[in-house]
Design an enzyme around this catalytic site. Structure first.
Site, PDB file in Angstrom:
ATOM      1  N   ASP A  95       0.628  -1.318   0.176  1.00 45.74           N
ATOM      2  CA  ASP A  95       0.047   0.109   0.087  1.00 45.74           C
ATOM      3  C   ASP A  95       0.906   1.255   0.029  1.00 45.74           C
ATOM      4  O   ASP A  95       0.312   2.333   0.265  1.00 45.74           O
ATOM      5  CB  ASP A  95      -0.813   0.131   1.174  1.00 45.74           C
ATOM      6  CG  ASP A  95      -0.034  -0.319   2.511  1.00 45.74           C
ATOM      7  OD1 ASP A  95       1.166   0.066   2.837  1.00 45.74           O
ATOM      8  OD2 ASP A  95      -0.653  -0.566   3.609  1.00 45.74           O
ATOM      9  N   GLU A 131      -2.136   5.115   2.907  1.00 51.27           N
ATOM     10  CA  GLU A 131      -1.918   3.955   2.402  1.00 51.27           C
ATOM     11  C   GLU A 131      -3.308   3.272   2.083  1.00 51.27           C
ATOM     12  O   GLU A 131      -3.253   2.416   1.111  1.00 51.27           O
ATOM     13  CB  GLU A 131      -1.381   3.009   3.636  1.00 51.27           C
ATOM     14  CG  GLU A 131      -0.082   3.162   3.872  1.00 51.27           C
ATOM     15  CD  GLU A 131       0.396   4.358   4.703  1.00 51.27           C
ATOM     16  OE1 GLU A 131      -0.556   5.194   5.125  1.00 51.27           O
ATOM     17  OE2 GLU A 131       1.466   4.481   5.172  1.00 51.27           O
ATOM     18  N   HIS A 210       4.663   5.646  14.580  1.00 55.22           N
ATOM     19  CA  HIS A 210       5.271   6.671  13.771  1.00 55.22           C
ATOM     20  C   HIS A 210       4.247   7.017  12.876  1.00 55.22           C
ATOM     21  O   HIS A 210       4.513   8.073  11.962  1.00 55.22           O
ATOM     22  CB  HIS A 210       6.545   6.357  12.861  1.00 55.22           C
ATOM     23  CG  HIS A 210       6.317   5.060  12.072  1.00 55.22           C
ATOM     24  ND1 HIS A 210       6.153   3.898  12.343  1.00 55.22           N
ATOM     25  CD2 HIS A 210       5.870   5.241  10.711  1.00 55.22           C
ATOM     26  CE1 HIS A 210       5.847   3.158  11.259  1.00 55.22           C
ATOM     27  NE2 HIS A 210       5.546   3.853  10.466  1.00 55.22           N
ATOM     28  N   ARG A 212       1.438   9.188  11.050  1.00 55.22           N
ATOM     29  CA  ARG A 212       1.161  10.649  10.879  1.00 55.22           C
ATOM     30  C   ARG A 212       0.048  11.097  11.136  1.00 55.22           C
ATOM     31  O   ARG A 212      -0.268  12.301  11.599  1.00 55.22           O
ATOM     32  CB  ARG A 212       1.771  11.058   9.428  1.00 55.22           C
ATOM     33  CG  ARG A 212       0.943  10.544   8.471  1.00 55.22           C
ATOM     34  CD  ARG A 212       0.838  11.102   6.826  1.00 55.22           C
ATOM     35  NE  ARG A 212       2.191  11.249   6.349  1.00 55.22           N
ATOM     36  CZ  ARG A 212       2.856  10.322   5.473  1.00 55.22           C
ATOM     37  NH1 ARG A 212       2.129   9.424   5.276  1.00 55.22           N
ATOM     38  NH2 ARG A 212       3.935  10.538   5.036  1.00 55.22           N
ATOM     39  N   HIS A 243      11.724   6.472  15.072  1.00 53.89           N
ATOM     40  CA  HIS A 243      11.687   6.638  13.807  1.00 53.89           C
ATOM     41  C   HIS A 243      12.237   8.071  13.478  1.00 53.89           C
ATOM     42  O   HIS A 243      12.141   9.076  14.073  1.00 53.89           O
ATOM     43  CB  HIS A 243      10.128   6.821  13.248  1.00 53.89           C
ATOM     44  CG  HIS A 243       9.924   6.930  11.687  1.00 53.89           C
ATOM     45  ND1 HIS A 243      10.015   8.116  10.967  1.00 53.89           N
ATOM     46  CD2 HIS A 243       9.654   5.770  10.876  1.00 53.89           C
ATOM     47  CE1 HIS A 243       9.760   7.745   9.696  1.00 53.89           C
ATOM     48  NE2 HIS A 243       9.447   6.503   9.729  1.00 53.89           N
TER      49      HIS A 243
END
Length: 369
Positions: A95, A131, A210, A212, A243
């Protein structure tokens, strides 16, 4: 038959690696490997570990680039490669923006596209972002769909995708088993030395976070839950490979620095990550792949997301959604630490994501074309 494998991030490389190795062993298959370099250093680590040498590298990695930049550069970079190689089949995975663009480039060139890990859906186009949109678009551009579970097959059917759909499990389990086998052959000393600052005699809690969509207060709440958990349970060792994204690093360092049983470390190579996962007691994550990998090792997973496209793990009992809610995260972690029966119910649940034979299944199906 010629296949071109197109991928650009570490998760893709991990899941493509056992597939590439399976295809390479078959003399009837001609293999071309093209990486976009959407991730660079982390991607190279995986390629080196699995001994895979790309034939093409678009080297897309750049500072502060946007989804527009990655999409446009990848699409333009793939055009001359596809024209030169003229493959019978383009293989994309998952994805990422690279997967979507690889499928789109194949569509533009009127070439067959095989989508690995097809049919995952969270049900929310904005979570995970981008994704969910990428996998929907790639799925509708692909000609062959290799789904990891029955639910993924059903998701495709609901969208009218019914031809050339195969339930084969997930190559991430193949990669995990192959990776641990390679580590075992090379020996454990390197890894024990690498993690010498971590008390491996304690109950290890592996953390990855991590996403967003969690940036801001949700991510702060996640970190506060980890901080208080570590403070209240000195018998655990919380290990967080942080990250590189500044939005992650700044928050993590502000909230989690300074506690003796919280180890904030640099991002791990794939072999170091799976070695540590194998040593852990349970896992706190917002990652997709780890929701599949950890249960294969008998490790309960608490998913710090509000929704997941890997619902099979939730239903099987190998994973539980805790979102970014402070109280939910703390409560579920405490249950795993204090309630042995509850822990065992998750640790011993059957992993629904495959048995390590996915790559060979895909190869045999493709050979019938």
């Amino acid at each position: 038959m010629k296949h071109i494998f197109i991928f650009g991030t570490r998760p893709e490389a991990i899941k493509m690696a056992p597939l590439i190795k399976a295809f390479q062993k078959d003399p009837s298959q001609d293999i071309v490997v093209c990486v976009t370099g959407q991730h660079k250093e982390m991607l190279d680590q995986v390629l080196q570990f699995f001994d895979i040498s790309p034939d093409y590298d678009l080297q897309l990695m750049g500072k502060n680039q946007t989804l527009y930049d990655i999409t446009a550069k990848a699409l333009l970079g793939l055009k001359p490669i596809l024209e030169k190689e003229s493959p019978d089949n383009i293989i994309v995975q998952g994805d990422t923006t690279t997967a979507f663009v690889g499928a789109l480039a194949g569509f533009y060139e009127k070439m067959k596209v095989s989508h690995i890990e097809a049919g995952l859906r969270s049900g929310s186009i904005m979570s995970p972002y981008p994704e969910e949109g990428n996998r929907i678009l790639a799925g509708h551009l692909a000609n062959m769909h290799f789904a990891p579970t029955t639910r993924a097959v059903d998701n495709l059917k609901k969208e009218g995708i019914i031809n050339n759909v195969y339930n084969v499990g997930n190559t991430v389990i193949d990669a995990l088993l192959l990776g641990l086998e390679l580590i075992e052959k090379k020996g454990q000393d390197e890894y024990e030395t690498f993690f010498r600052e971590i008390d491996l005699n304690k109950k290890l809690v592996l953390v990855t976070g991590h996403r967003r969509e969690s940036f801001g207060k949700p991510f702060e709440d996640m970190c506060k839950a980890m901080r208080d958990l570590a403070s209240n349970y000195p018998q655990i060792e919380l290990v967080y490979p942080v990250h590189l994204n500044p939005n992650v690093r700044n928050t993590v360092n502000n909230i989690l620095s300074g506690l003796p049983n919280i180890n904030l470390i640099e991002p791990l190579s794939y072999p170091h990550l799976i070695w540590l996962m194998n040593k852990s007691y349970f896992v706190l994550t917002d990652s997709g792949g780890i929701q599949e990998e950890a249960p294969a090792l008998g490790k309960p997973v608490l998913v710090m997301r509000d929704v997941t496209e890997r619902q099979e793990g939730i239903e099987a009992g190998t994973a539980k959604l805790v979102g970014t809610d402070y109280n939910k995260i703390v409560t579920e972690c405490e249950k795993l630490l204090n309630d042995v029966e509850y822990y065992q119910s998750m640790a011993n649940a059957v992993n629904p994501y495959g048995d390590g034979t996915t790559s060979q299944q895909v190869l045999e199906i493709v050979k019938t074309l």
